[in-house]
Design a protein around this motif. Structure first.
Motif, PDB file in Angstrom:
ATOM      1  N   PRO A   1       0.558  -1.024  -0.053  1.00  0.00           N
ATOM      2  CA  PRO A   1      -0.071   0.160   0.077  1.00  0.00           C
ATOM      3  C   PRO A   1       0.724   1.468   0.060  1.00  0.00           C
ATOM      4  CG  PRO A   1       0.018  -1.485   2.313  1.00  0.00           C
ATOM      5  CD  PRO A   1       0.615  -2.498   0.780  1.00  0.00           C
ATOM      6  N   GLY A   2       2.080   1.258   0.116  1.00  0.00           N
ATOM      7  CA  GLY A   2       3.050   1.978  -0.192  1.00  0.00           C
ATOM      8  C   GLY A   2       3.194   3.282  -1.000  1.00  0.00           C
ATOM      9  N   LEU A   3       2.627   2.351  -2.060  1.00  0.00           N
ATOM     10  CA  LEU A   3       2.581   3.365  -2.941  1.00  0.00           C
ATOM     11  C   LEU A   3       0.755   3.365  -4.074  1.00  0.00           C
ATOM     12  CD1 LEU A   3       4.771   1.870  -5.913  1.00  0.00           C
ATOM     13  CD2 LEU A   3       5.058   3.696  -4.494  1.00  0.00           C
ATOM     14  N   HIS A   4       0.474   4.060  -5.117  1.00  0.00           N
ATOM     15  CA  HIS A   4      -0.272   3.801  -5.191  1.00  0.00           C
ATOM     16  C   HIS A   4      -0.892   3.909  -6.572  1.00  0.00           C
ATOM     17  CE1 HIS A   4      -1.112   7.555  -1.735  1.00  0.00           C
ATOM     18  NE2 HIS A   4       0.140   7.942  -2.554  1.00  0.00           N
ATOM     19  N   TRP A   5      -1.029   2.172  -6.399  1.00  0.00           N
ATOM     20  CA  TRP A   5      -2.151   1.485  -7.525  1.00  0.00           C
ATOM     21  C   TRP A   5      -2.885   1.879  -8.135  1.00  0.00           C
ATOM     22  CZ3 TRP A   5       3.015  -0.473  -8.773  1.00  0.00           C
ATOM     23  CH2 TRP A   5       3.901  -1.053  -7.472  1.00  0.00           C
ATOM     24  N   PRO A   6      -3.823   1.497  -9.514  1.00  0.00           N
ATOM     25  CA  PRO A   6      -4.787   1.346  -9.131  1.00  0.00           C
ATOM     26  C   PRO A   6      -5.756   0.917  -8.818  1.00  0.00           C
ATOM     27  CG  PRO A   6      -3.344   1.981 -11.776  1.00  0.00           C
ATOM     28  CD  PRO A   6      -2.601   1.261 -10.195  1.00  0.00           C
ATOM     29  N   GLN A   7      -6.959   1.003  -7.998  1.00  0.00           N
ATOM     30  CA  GLN A   7      -8.109   0.607  -6.959  1.00  0.00           C
ATOM     31  C   GLN A   7      -8.933   0.551  -7.878  1.00  0.00           C
ATOM     32  OE1 GLN A   7      -7.573   0.453  -3.527  1.00  0.00           O
ATOM     33  NE2 GLN A   7      -4.647   1.095  -4.053  1.00  0.00           N
TER      34      GLN A   7
ATOM     35  N   ARG B   1       9.070  12.466  -6.151  1.00  0.00           N
ATOM     36  CA  ARG B   1       9.495  10.544  -5.995  1.00  0.00           C
ATOM     37  C   ARG B   1       7.960  10.003  -6.694  1.00  0.00           C
ATOM     38  NH1 ARG B   1      12.561  10.235  -1.522  1.00  0.00           N
ATOM     39  NH2 ARG B   1      12.610  12.156  -0.451  1.00  0.00           N
ATOM     40  N   VAL B   2       8.879   8.886  -7.238  1.00  0.00           N
ATOM     41  CA  VAL B   2       7.659   7.970  -8.172  1.00  0.00           C
ATOM     42  C   VAL B   2       6.207   7.541  -7.183  1.00  0.00           C
ATOM     43  CG1 VAL B   2       7.641   5.532  -8.818  1.00  0.00           C
ATOM     44  CG2 VAL B   2       9.150   7.243  -9.625  1.00  0.00           C
ATOM     45  N   SER B   3       5.659   7.807  -6.943  1.00  0.00           N
ATOM     46  CA  SER B   3       4.135   7.748  -6.385  1.00  0.00           C
ATOM     47  C   SER B   3       3.239   6.021  -7.282  1.00  0.00           C
ATOM     48  CB  SER B   3       3.258   8.682  -6.621  1.00  0.00           C
ATOM     49  OG  SER B   3       2.760   9.227  -8.390  1.00  0.00           O
ATOM     50  N   ALA B   4       3.472   6.036  -8.375  1.00  0.00           N
ATOM     51  CA  ALA B   4       2.688   5.016  -8.929  1.00  0.00           C
ATOM     52  C   ALA B   4       2.904   3.863 -10.217  1.00  0.00           C
ATOM     53  CB  ALA B   4       1.100   5.310  -9.454  1.00  0.00           C
ATOM     54  N   VAL B   5       2.762   2.744 -10.073  1.00  0.00           N
ATOM     55  CA  VAL B   5       3.386   2.291 -11.793  1.00  0.00           C
ATOM     56  C   VAL B   5       2.188   1.975 -12.470  1.00  0.00           C
ATOM     57  CG1 VAL B   5       4.046   0.658 -13.018  1.00  0.00           C
ATOM     58  CG2 VAL B   5       5.683   1.526 -11.813  1.00  0.00           C
ATOM     59  N   ILE B   6       1.660   2.339 -13.196  1.00  0.00           N
ATOM     60  CA  ILE B   6      -0.027   2.354 -13.887  1.00  0.00           C
ATOM     61  C   ILE B   6       0.475   1.110 -15.275  1.00  0.00           C
ATOM     62  CG2 ILE B   6      -0.606   4.188 -12.964  1.00  0.00           C
ATOM     63  CD1 ILE B   6      -0.360   4.787 -16.280  1.00  0.00           C
ATOM     64  N   ASP B   7      -0.428   0.947 -16.155  1.00  0.00           N
ATOM     65  CA  ASP B   7      -0.607   0.205 -16.991  1.00  0.00           C
ATOM     66  C   ASP B   7       0.276  -1.271 -17.286  1.00  0.00           C
ATOM     67  OD1 ASP B   7      -1.385  -1.339 -19.920  1.00  0.00           O
ATOM     68  OD2 ASP B   7      -0.400   1.264 -20.540  1.00  0.00           O
ATOM     69  N   PHE B   8      -0.864  -2.217 -17.473  1.00  0.00           N
ATOM     70  CA  PHE B   8      -1.064  -2.903 -16.533  1.00  0.00           C
ATOM     71  C   PHE B   8      -1.255  -4.334 -17.906  1.00  0.00           C
ATOM     72  CE2 PHE B   8      -0.539  -1.561 -12.441  1.00  0.00           C
ATOM     73  CZ  PHE B   8      -0.362  -2.586 -11.872  1.00  0.00           C
TER      74      PHE B   8
ATOM     75  N   ALA C   1      16.623   6.735  -7.405  1.00  0.00           N
ATOM     76  CA  ALA C   1      16.250   5.595  -6.249  1.00  0.00           C
ATOM     77  C   ALA C   1      14.579   5.680  -5.976  1.00  0.00           C
ATOM     78  CB  ALA C   1      17.005   6.588  -4.710  1.00  0.00           C
ATOM     79  N   SER C   2      14.228   6.411  -6.102  1.00  0.00           N
ATOM     80  CA  SER C   2      12.312   6.230  -5.619  1.00  0.00           C
ATOM     81  C   SER C   2      12.124   5.359  -6.669  1.00  0.00           C
ATOM     82  CB  SER C   2      11.717   7.278  -5.765  1.00  0.00           C
ATOM     83  OG  SER C   2      11.405   7.553  -6.860  1.00  0.00           O
ATOM     84  N   LEU C   3      12.777   5.064  -8.223  1.00  0.00           N
ATOM     85  CA  LEU C   3      11.829   5.118  -9.001  1.00  0.00           C
ATOM     86  C   LEU C   3      12.278   3.097  -8.970  1.00  0.00           C
ATOM     87  CD1 LEU C   3      10.419   3.978 -12.539  1.00  0.00           C
ATOM     88  CD2 LEU C   3      13.576   4.559 -12.488  1.00  0.00           C
ATOM     89  N   GLY C   4      14.061   2.913  -8.649  1.00  0.00           N
ATOM     90  CA  GLY C   4      14.356   1.414  -7.942  1.00  0.00           C
ATOM     91  C   GLY C   4      13.052   0.939  -7.053  1.00  0.00           C
ATOM     92  N   ARG C   5      12.673   1.969  -5.903  1.00  0.00           N
ATOM     93  CA  ARG C   5      12.134   1.195  -4.813  1.00  0.00           C
ATOM     94  C   ARG C   5      10.508   0.773  -4.891  1.00  0.00           C
ATOM     95  NH1 ARG C   5       8.569   3.498  -1.462  1.00  0.00           N
ATOM     96  NH2 ARG C   5       8.179   2.621   0.174  1.00  0.00           N
ATOM     97  N   ALA C   6       9.759   1.735  -6.407  1.00  0.00           N
ATOM     98  CA  ALA C   6       8.989   1.224  -6.780  1.00  0.00           C
ATOM     99  C   ALA C   6       9.198  -0.191  -7.896  1.00  0.00           C
ATOM    100  CB  ALA C   6       8.106   2.641  -7.386  1.00  0.00           C
ATOM    101  N   VAL C   7       9.808  -0.388  -8.504  1.00  0.00           N
ATOM    102  CA  VAL C   7      10.173  -1.331  -9.729  1.00  0.00           C
ATOM    103  C   VAL C   7      10.115  -2.494  -7.779  1.00  0.00           C
ATOM    104  CG1 VAL C   7      10.389  -2.689 -11.225  1.00  0.00           C
ATOM    105  CG2 VAL C   7      10.610  -0.086 -11.286  1.00  0.00           C
ATOM    106  N   GLY C   8      11.164  -2.458  -7.157  1.00  0.00           N
ATOM    107  CA  GLY C   8      11.055  -3.701  -5.914  1.00  0.00           C
ATOM    108  C   GLY C   8       9.916  -3.878  -5.247  1.00  0.00           C
TER     109      GLY C   8
ATOM    110  N   ASN D   1       4.503   5.004 -17.746  1.00  0.00           N
ATOM    111  CA  ASN D   1       3.782   4.377 -17.234  1.00  0.00           C
ATOM    112  C   ASN D   1       3.959   4.358 -15.755  1.00  0.00           C
ATOM    113  OD1 ASN D   1       2.570   3.009 -19.315  1.00  0.00           O
ATOM    114  ND2 ASN D   1       2.951   1.482 -19.391  1.00  0.00           N
ATOM    115  N   VAL D   2       5.358   4.629 -15.400  1.00  0.00           N
ATOM    116  CA  VAL D   2       5.825   5.280 -13.943  1.00  0.00           C
ATOM    117  C   VAL D   2       5.453   7.146 -13.466  1.00  0.00           C
ATOM    118  CG1 VAL D   2       7.906   6.006 -12.966  1.00  0.00           C
ATOM    119  CG2 VAL D   2       7.700   3.726 -14.310  1.00  0.00           C
ATOM    120  N   ILE D   3       4.648   6.469 -12.976  1.00  0.00           N
ATOM    121  CA  ILE D   3       3.626   8.486 -12.276  1.00  0.00           C
ATOM    122  C   ILE D   3       4.931   8.448 -11.249  1.00  0.00           C
ATOM    123  CG2 ILE D   3       1.867   9.253 -10.862  1.00  0.00           C
ATOM    124  CD1 ILE D   3       1.527   8.313 -14.649  1.00  0.00           C
ATOM    125  N   VAL D   4       4.767  10.144 -10.894  1.00  0.00           N
ATOM    126  CA  VAL D   4       5.414  11.248 -10.499  1.00  0.00           C
ATOM    127  C   VAL D   4       4.478  12.041  -9.455  1.00  0.00           C
ATOM    128  CG1 VAL D   4       7.659  12.848  -9.557  1.00  0.00           C
ATOM    129  CG2 VAL D   4       7.559  10.636 -11.744  1.00  0.00           C
ATOM    130  N   ALA D   5       4.549  12.195  -8.735  1.00  0.00           N
ATOM    131  CA  ALA D   5       3.322  12.648  -8.034  1.00  0.00           C
ATOM    132  C   ALA D   5       3.816  14.383  -7.732  1.00  0.00           C
ATOM    133  CB  ALA D   5       3.617  12.416  -6.047  1.00  0.00           C
TER     134      ALA D   5
END
Length: 339
Positions: A72-78, A221-228, A128-135, A210-214
């Motif tokens: 829940p630390g990232l804002h995935w599409p709900q 910082r990267v806040s979400a990854v979209i488009d699955f 760094a925040s991109l790496g964390r988000a993909v991790g 597809n990487v969303i920045v707040a």
């Protein structure tokens, strides 16, 4: 597929989700997407193109639901359940059977929109925040399975050998030789990698759109990854390689960018040493994959000027990396603890 008007989309949203508000159409390659602003929040009504099967869309929805619960630390599409409790509806629309769903709208700007306006210190934080988000993406999908993930997908690195016939269509002789060499190496190692490297269900498309920045924060910082839509079963390492591939194209020092991304990723999700040892190979493989897919698309549609324009960054990075030591990115991390 007949075009659905915004008013018709809003009627569907009201009827099946009790969501009311103002509506506007969103750009989409083949599907029809509508942004709905309501008092309760913002949503996207997604009407899939008939070429998408129900299992394909179930795969996406269940992956997003899994990530929302686990990370829940990232804002995935709900994914929003309809009034009957379903997360995916099959409805008759204009005489056609269509799959329809509703997800929350993810606010922010794309990585591509943000990165060019940042200074060096801000870029490093964003990397760094991109790496964390993909991790977190990899960690959240650990153990996730769905039959549709095993579909044949053009962008699955496991299918890269099937594009060998497109090499002759690369007009630049030097680039053609680079792609040939790295494709040959990838194909030679593929049987061994299938045995040694972890296979998992991937997002498979953490690109700069597809990487969303707040927005609104002093530090982007990267806040979400979209488009699955490109999900598939492939090498676990591929999601990190893909994220590096797109981010590196924006940088004067792509190696430093990639190292920062890797550091952010490993802080959230350890990898096996063997995976890190082959990260450079996988980045090169994704770049070759992109070149060959574009070469095929250009052969099939030679009058489309946009196909090759998007290749400038890809080809420049591929030429650059072809002369770089393969341990330059992951080498500093090989002595750290990994799973």
């Amino acid at each position: 597929m007949d075009v659905l008007t915004p008013d018709e989309a809003l009627q569907l949203a009201d009827r099946h989700w009790h969501i009311r508000g103002t509506v506007s159409a969103l750009p989409s390659y083949a599907d029809q997407n509508f942004r709905i602003r309501s008092a309760a929040g913002e949503y996207v009504l997604k009407v899939a193109h008939p070429s998408w099967s129900r299992p394909d869309l179930e795969l996406e929805n269940l992956a997003m639901m899994t990530l929302a619960a686990r990370e829940p630390g990232l804002h995935w599409p709900q994914v929003q359940r309809a009034t009957d409790g379903q997360h995916l509806l099959t409805l008759p629309i204009h005489g056609q059977t269509c799959h329809v769903r509703m997800v929350s709208f993810v606010p922010g700007c794309t990585y591509a929109e943000v990165i060019e306006g940042l200074g060096p210190a801000q870029r490093e934080i964003l990397h760094a925040s991109l790496g964390r988000a993909v991790g977190l993406l990899t960690r959240g999908l650990q153990g996730f399975e769905h039959p549709a993930a095993d579909r044949r997908h053009d962008w699955n690195l496991l299918r890269l050998p099937e594009l060998r016939g497109e090499i002759s269509g690369i007009e630049d002789e030097g680039l053609r030789a680079i792609v040939q060499a790295h494709l040959d190496a990838f194909c030679a190692h593929l049987p061994e990698w299938r045995k040694r490297l972890p296979i998992a269900v991937l997002h498979n498309d953490a690109n700069d759109l597809n990487v969303i920045v707040a927005v609104g924060d002093d530090v982007p910082r990267v806040s979400a990854v979209i488009d699955f839509g490109d999900m598939c079963t492939s090498f676990r390492l591929a999601d990190l390689a893909i994220a590096c591939t797109y981010a590196m194209q924006h940088e004067a020092d792509p190696m430093a960018c990639a190292r920062t991304i890797v550091g952010g990723y490993l802080a959230a999700c350890p990898l096996q040493r063997a995976e890190l040892e082959h990260l450079h190979d996988f980045i090169l493989a994704r770049l070759c994959h992109s070149v060959l897919m574009a070469t095929r698309a250009h052969r099939e549609d030679p009058d489309n000027p946009f196909i090759m324009v998007s290749q400038r960054g890809v080809r420049a990075l591929l030429r650059h990396l072809a002369d770089i030591d393969r341990g330059a990115i992951a080498g500093p991390f090989l002595e750290s603890s990994h799973d």
